[in-house]
Design a protein around this motif. Sequence first.
Motif, mmCIF file in Angstrom:
data_model
loop_
_atom_site.group_PDB
_atom_site.id
_atom_site.type_symbol
_atom_site.label_atom_id
_atom_site.label_comp_id
_atom_site.label_asym_id
_atom_site.label_seq_id
_atom_site.Cartn_x
_atom_site.Cartn_y
_atom_site.Cartn_z
ATOM 1 N N UNK A 146 58.564 -50.522 -36.400
ATOM 2 C CA UNK A 146 58.207 -50.670 -34.984
ATOM 3 C C UNK A 146 56.914 -51.477 -34.822
ATOM 4 N N UNK A 147 55.910 -51.172 -35.643
ATOM 5 C CA UNK A 147 54.636 -51.873 -35.530
ATOM 6 C C UNK A 147 54.745 -53.361 -35.873
ATOM 7 N N UNK A 148 55.864 -53.757 -36.461
ATOM 8 C CA UNK A 148 56.045 -55.159 -36.843
ATOM 9 C C UNK A 148 57.232 -55.814 -36.143
ATOM 10 N N UNK A 149 57.610 -55.263 -34.981
ATOM 11 C CA UNK A 149 58.710 -55.875 -34.225
ATOM 12 C C UNK A 149 58.371 -57.312 -33.817
ATOM 13 N N UNK A 150 57.078 -57.572 -33.567
ATOM 14 C CA UNK A 150 56.702 -58.938 -33.195
ATOM 15 C C UNK A 150 57.019 -59.918 -34.321
ATOM 16 N N UNK A 151 56.863 -59.464 -35.569
ATOM 17 C CA UNK A 151 57.199 -60.319 -36.723
ATOM 18 C C UNK A 151 58.691 -60.628 -36.736
ATOM 19 N N UNK A 176 60.394 -67.180 -45.380
ATOM 20 C CA UNK A 176 59.684 -66.823 -46.603
ATOM 21 C C UNK A 176 59.259 -65.375 -46.617
ATOM 22 N N UNK A 177 58.318 -65.050 -47.518
ATOM 23 C CA UNK A 177 57.854 -63.674 -47.650
ATOM 24 C C UNK A 177 56.499 -63.526 -46.958
ATOM 25 N N UNK A 178 56.324 -62.396 -46.266
ATOM 26 C CA UNK A 178 55.090 -62.104 -45.541
ATOM 27 C C UNK A 178 54.651 -60.677 -45.857
ATOM 28 N N UNK A 179 53.389 -60.508 -46.215
ATOM 29 C CA UNK A 179 52.819 -59.178 -46.427
ATOM 30 C C UNK A 179 52.397 -58.629 -45.067
ATOM 31 N N UNK A 180 52.893 -57.450 -44.714
ATOM 32 C CA UNK A 180 52.621 -56.849 -43.401
ATOM 33 C C UNK A 180 51.911 -55.514 -43.600
ATOM 34 N N UNK A 181 50.614 -55.523 -43.440
ATOM 35 C CA UNK A 181 49.806 -54.312 -43.570
ATOM 36 C C UNK A 181 49.454 -53.781 -42.192
ATOM 37 N N UNK A 182 49.106 -52.500 -42.067
ATOM 38 C CA UNK A 182 48.649 -51.981 -40.766
ATOM 39 C C UNK A 182 47.433 -52.771 -40.295
ATOM 40 N N UNK A 183 47.338 -52.980 -39.010
ATOM 41 C CA UNK A 183 46.247 -53.793 -38.476
ATOM 42 C C UNK A 183 45.781 -53.225 -37.146
ATOM 43 N N UNK A 184 44.640 -53.694 -36.688
ATOM 44 C CA UNK A 184 44.111 -53.251 -35.405
ATOM 45 C C UNK A 184 44.575 -54.188 -34.305
ATOM 46 N N UNK A 185 45.263 -53.617 -33.323
ATOM 47 C CA UNK A 185 45.727 -54.403 -32.192
ATOM 48 C C UNK A 185 44.704 -54.401 -31.074
ATOM 49 N N UNK A 186 45.073 -54.990 -29.959
ATOM 50 C CA UNK A 186 44.146 -55.104 -28.831
ATOM 51 C C UNK A 186 43.827 -53.747 -28.225
ATOM 52 N N UNK A 220 63.399 -56.385 -43.952
ATOM 53 C CA UNK A 220 62.128 -55.662 -43.894
ATOM 54 C C UNK A 220 62.093 -54.692 -45.070
ATOM 55 N N UNK A 221 61.148 -54.910 -45.972
ATOM 56 C CA UNK A 221 61.079 -54.173 -47.227
ATOM 57 C C UNK A 221 59.944 -53.162 -47.173
ATOM 58 N N UNK A 222 60.289 -51.884 -47.172
ATOM 59 C CA UNK A 222 59.310 -50.798 -47.086
ATOM 60 C C UNK A 222 58.675 -50.577 -48.456
ATOM 61 N N UNK A 223 57.414 -50.984 -48.588
ATOM 62 C CA UNK A 223 56.748 -50.947 -49.888
ATOM 63 C C UNK A 223 55.388 -50.264 -49.811
ATOM 64 N N UNK A 237 61.571 -62.367 -45.427
ATOM 65 C CA UNK A 237 61.349 -60.988 -45.855
ATOM 66 C C UNK A 237 59.946 -60.551 -45.444
ATOM 67 N N UNK A 238 59.856 -59.452 -44.706
ATOM 68 C CA UNK A 238 58.575 -58.825 -44.409
ATOM 69 C C UNK A 238 58.371 -57.670 -45.363
ATOM 70 N N UNK A 239 57.264 -57.668 -46.109
ATOM 71 C CA UNK A 239 56.957 -56.596 -47.055
ATOM 72 C C UNK A 239 55.884 -55.719 -46.440
ATOM 73 N N UNK A 240 56.233 -54.492 -46.107
ATOM 74 C CA UNK A 240 55.324 -53.580 -45.411
ATOM 75 C C UNK A 240 54.554 -52.751 -46.427
ATOM 76 N N UNK A 241 53.253 -53.014 -46.521
ATOM 77 C CA UNK A 241 52.416 -52.328 -47.497
ATOM 78 C C UNK A 241 51.432 -51.413 -46.783
ATOM 79 N N UNK A 242 50.941 -50.419 -47.527
ATOM 80 C CA UNK A 242 49.932 -49.527 -46.957
ATOM 81 C C UNK A 242 49.076 -48.918 -48.053
ATOM 82 N N UNK A 243 49.684 -48.142 -48.944
ATOM 83 C CA UNK A 243 48.933 -47.438 -49.987
ATOM 84 C C UNK A 243 48.576 -48.394 -51.128
ATOM 85 N N UNK A 244 47.299 -48.472 -51.501
ATOM 86 C CA UNK A 244 46.815 -49.261 -52.637
ATOM 87 C C UNK A 244 47.550 -50.607 -52.758
ATOM 88 N N UNK A 245 47.410 -51.484 -51.776
ATOM 89 C CA UNK A 245 48.241 -52.690 -51.745
ATOM 90 C C UNK A 245 47.720 -53.866 -52.568
#
Length: 398
Positions: free
Chosen positions: A109-114, A85-95, A10-13, A56-64
């Motif tokens: 934590x928000x990407x434990x499902x991934x 493979x690689x997956x871009x993981x941005x904040x999202x709206x859940x249920x 999990x790559x904090x980016x 690899x999960x790449x966690x993006x937020x600021x100016x992605x």
Amino acid sequence: MIRKKKCVAMLLAGGQGSRLYALTSNIAKPAVSFGGKYRIIDFPLSNCVNSGIDTVGVLTQYQPLVLNDYIGNGQPWDLDRSFGGVHILSPYQGKTSSDWYKGTANAIYQNLHFIKQFDPDYVLVLSGDHIYKMNYSIMVNYHILKNADCTISAIRVPIEEAPRFGILNVKKDGTIYEFEEKPQKPKSTLASMGIYVFSAKKLYKYLEEDNLDPKSSNDFGKDILPKMLACGEKMLAYEFSGYWKDVGTISSLYEANMDLLGERPKFDIFDTSWKIQSRSPLAPPHYVGDGAKTSNSIIMSGSEIFGDVENSVLASDVVVKKGAKVRNSILMSGVTVGENSVVDYAIVDENAVIGKNCFIGEENSAENISVLGRGITVCDGAKIGGGQIVDKDVRGKK
């Protein structure tokens, strides 16, 4: 057949990179150019693939936007996989709710499902703003061999620099017995590199507990790791001895680029035994015109040099016109330096245009690096002094 991965990274980016000022006004810090043909995120991504970690999960937020476009499907790093493979993981709206990542721990934590969909035994947590080459598989195997709950990569730093870091105090066997967050009087010089290996089930447990704690800042260094230590979990330091640079400031980014130069560079970016991959643009070889001079510099493909370049790093498609002098500087892709202009001790971001007879920077001033932002224009005759940070167009002399 049950499909699973031994280790997921999990790559904090998502960091803003505020200490890089104009260089991160419009892009995330891991997307900042480095070494002529790379971006900072190329290093942890390449380290993952070279270490045999292909999820690899790449966690993006600021100016992605730039970062997302750059990573794409992960093909340049051999991370375009049907499983993993690689997956871009941005904040999202859940249920039930949605939120920005509140801290490094909350982002994971928000990407434990991934993570859980790959049922890994171990989770590797990385930062996206460091320049280094590291075989993560050795660290993971060390973690397994020692039957640890958490292993933290650490590096020795000079005692005068220790107050800038999180310091690990360890026993002779490497067991961590105390954390010191940026201590004024450090007990040791073993600094955390922000690289962690967790046994997956332990990580899930502490992240879920942390999420329920209203007093938590949801940060690994401030909350998760101290809590694990207080609860008696087995935590080890994994000492790293290679080159490593946190490039979160203008001075450290400049120094890391300069470390690539010379016959025996401090950091060999062209070492084929541990190749750093990038999404490099296709361009013809660089061109050095008649009468132009180049020395102790990296000049990438597509650049055209008609002036003098010394002790500098030039990315692709840079143009240095006749009579111009570029010294001790970093020019990112698409930069143009006009005739008879001087650029000294400066970082010039992508697609900036410097007119004729300009003077950027300050001679013999490595401690006062000038910075020009992405896409700005500096008109003919303008002067920008040492240490100035400019993110808007600059008028020249009338």
